[in-house]
Scaffold this active site. Sequence first.
Site, PDB file in Angstrom:
ATOM      1  N   ARG A  86       0.786  -1.224   0.000  1.00 17.66           N
ATOM      2  CA  ARG A  86       0.000   0.000   0.000  1.00 17.66           C
ATOM      3  C   ARG A  86       0.822   1.280   0.000  1.00 17.66           C
ATOM      4  NH1 ARG A  86      -2.917  -3.907   1.779  1.00 17.66           N
ATOM      5  NH2 ARG A  86      -0.959  -4.394   2.792  1.00 17.66           N
ATOM      6  N   THR A  87       1.809   1.329   0.878  1.00 14.70           N
ATOM      7  CA  THR A  87       2.507   2.606   1.018  1.00 14.70           C
ATOM      8  C   THR A  87       3.216   2.962  -0.286  1.00 14.70           C
ATOM      9  OG1 THR A  87       2.758   2.172   3.362  1.00 14.70           O
ATOM     10  CG2 THR A  87       4.127   3.920   2.449  1.00 14.70           C
TER      11      THR A  87
ATOM     12  N   ARG B  41      11.385   3.925   2.902  1.00 18.83           N
ATOM     13  CA  ARG B  41      11.081   2.982   3.998  1.00 18.83           C
ATOM     14  C   ARG B  41      12.342   2.199   4.312  1.00 18.83           C
ATOM     15  NH1 ARG B  41       5.983  -0.971   4.288  1.00 18.83           N
ATOM     16  NH2 ARG B  41       5.119   1.004   4.990  1.00 18.83           N
TER      17      ARG B  41
ATOM     18  N   HIS C 251       5.548   6.006  11.420  1.00 20.93           N
ATOM     19  CA  HIS C 251       4.998   5.855  10.060  1.00 20.93           C
ATOM     20  C   HIS C 251       4.044   7.026   9.811  1.00 20.93           C
ATOM     21  CE1 HIS C 251       3.659   4.201   6.401  1.00 20.93           C
ATOM     22  NE2 HIS C 251       3.428   2.951   6.748  1.00 20.93           N
TER      23      HIS C 251
HETATM   24  C1  NCD Z   1       2.039  -0.941   8.143  1.00 22.58           C
HETATM   25  C2  NCD Z   1       3.536  -0.769   8.220  1.00 22.58           C
HETATM   26  O1  NCD Z   1       4.241  -0.966   7.247  1.00 22.58           O
HETATM   27  O2  NCD Z   1       3.967  -0.391   9.301  1.00 22.58           O
HETATM   28  N1  NCD Z   1       1.585  -1.120   6.849  1.00 22.58           N
HETATM   29  C3  NCD Z   1       1.312  -0.024   6.087  1.00 22.58           C
HETATM   30  O3  NCD Z   1       2.163   0.754   5.763  1.00 22.58           O
HETATM   31  N2  NCD Z   1       0.041   0.190   5.758  1.00 22.58           N
HETATM   32  C4  NCD Z   1       1.498  -1.938   9.084  1.00 22.58           C
HETATM   33  C5  NCD Z   1       2.115  -3.302   9.137  1.00 22.58           C
HETATM   34  O4  NCD Z   1       3.023  -3.625   8.384  1.00 22.58           O
HETATM   35  O5  NCD Z   1       1.637  -4.081   9.960  1.00 22.58           O
END
Ligand code: NCD
Length: 304
Positions: free
Chosen positions: A51-52, A101, A129
């Site tokens: 998603r990100t 990330r 985040h």
């Molecule tokens: C989260 C993350 O990467 O911290 N996911 C996200 O970015 N939507 C949550 C997760 O990985 O559990």
Amino acid sequence: MKHLIDIMELTTEEIDEMIETATRIIESPEEYSERCRGKKLATLFFEPSTRTRLSFEAAMYELGGNVLGFSEAQSSSAAKGESVADTVRTVGAYADIIAMRHPKEGAPLVAAARSTVPVINAGDGGHNHPTQTLTDLLTIWREKGRLHDLTIGFCGDLKFGRTVHSLIGAMSRYENVKFILISPEELRIPEYLKKEVLDRKNMEYTETTDLEGAMADLDILYMTRVQRERFFNEQDYIRLKDSYILTPDKLKNAGEELSILHPLPRVNEISVAVDDDPRAKYFEQVLNGKFIRMALILKLLEVK
Ligand code: NCD
């Protein structure tokens, strides 16, 4: 130059302004479709993501811009031992803005210090985040019409869950927000958050292991997965991974107005049978992530 490393760097006015921009984008996307023409976003993902990363890319495309980047450390020069500082200095020669990330807490901060273009923290280890938090704030705003006067239950891995840490920080700035922190004893929120956020701001909160007992009081239930990749040993993960599984039955004491959020990915912690419940908002949340990232890119690139 502005970066976004920690959600607390943004004022509440800036958050309001981004929510407003995102709302305008949702209403008239065509007005925004050329705003970033000629600009490039680089996504530097040293850790897995669906998603990100893709929402950042979709956001930039919908603004008329372009994207480049990598989606695993192994395909970048990090595999040869390059530092993040050198990587971002290099990428700054090719892109106007960077979303990064990294599995190491603080890596995007180090990167920002050496970068010639804005750096966005897209998740650093078990720490923060901020863009997921912007996504969550937009979702809460759209569902509830307010960010104050809310009781929020966080459930699952509150120790390693970076989305929880950032959202607790952000919500601590609004009036009359209460937290119910639901987790196994071993996965409670870190002490530093209690000291620096909850105690410092005199927040009302309780810690419990009992999800069903908390249900009736909640406006928002924020479920999270147990963060397997942050555990020191697999045995502990296996023992704790199914501590909470939200099923339709467990929702019987919940209010009609509850909103169930989850940053996703989900593993076992929400049964798919809950997806059809009108209170399940985690797929709406996914969509909001794209709109708020569009607003963030516009802000950091100072595009009118
Ligand atoms: C989260 C993350 O990467 O911290 N996911 C996200 O970015 N939507 C949550 C997760 O990985 O559990």
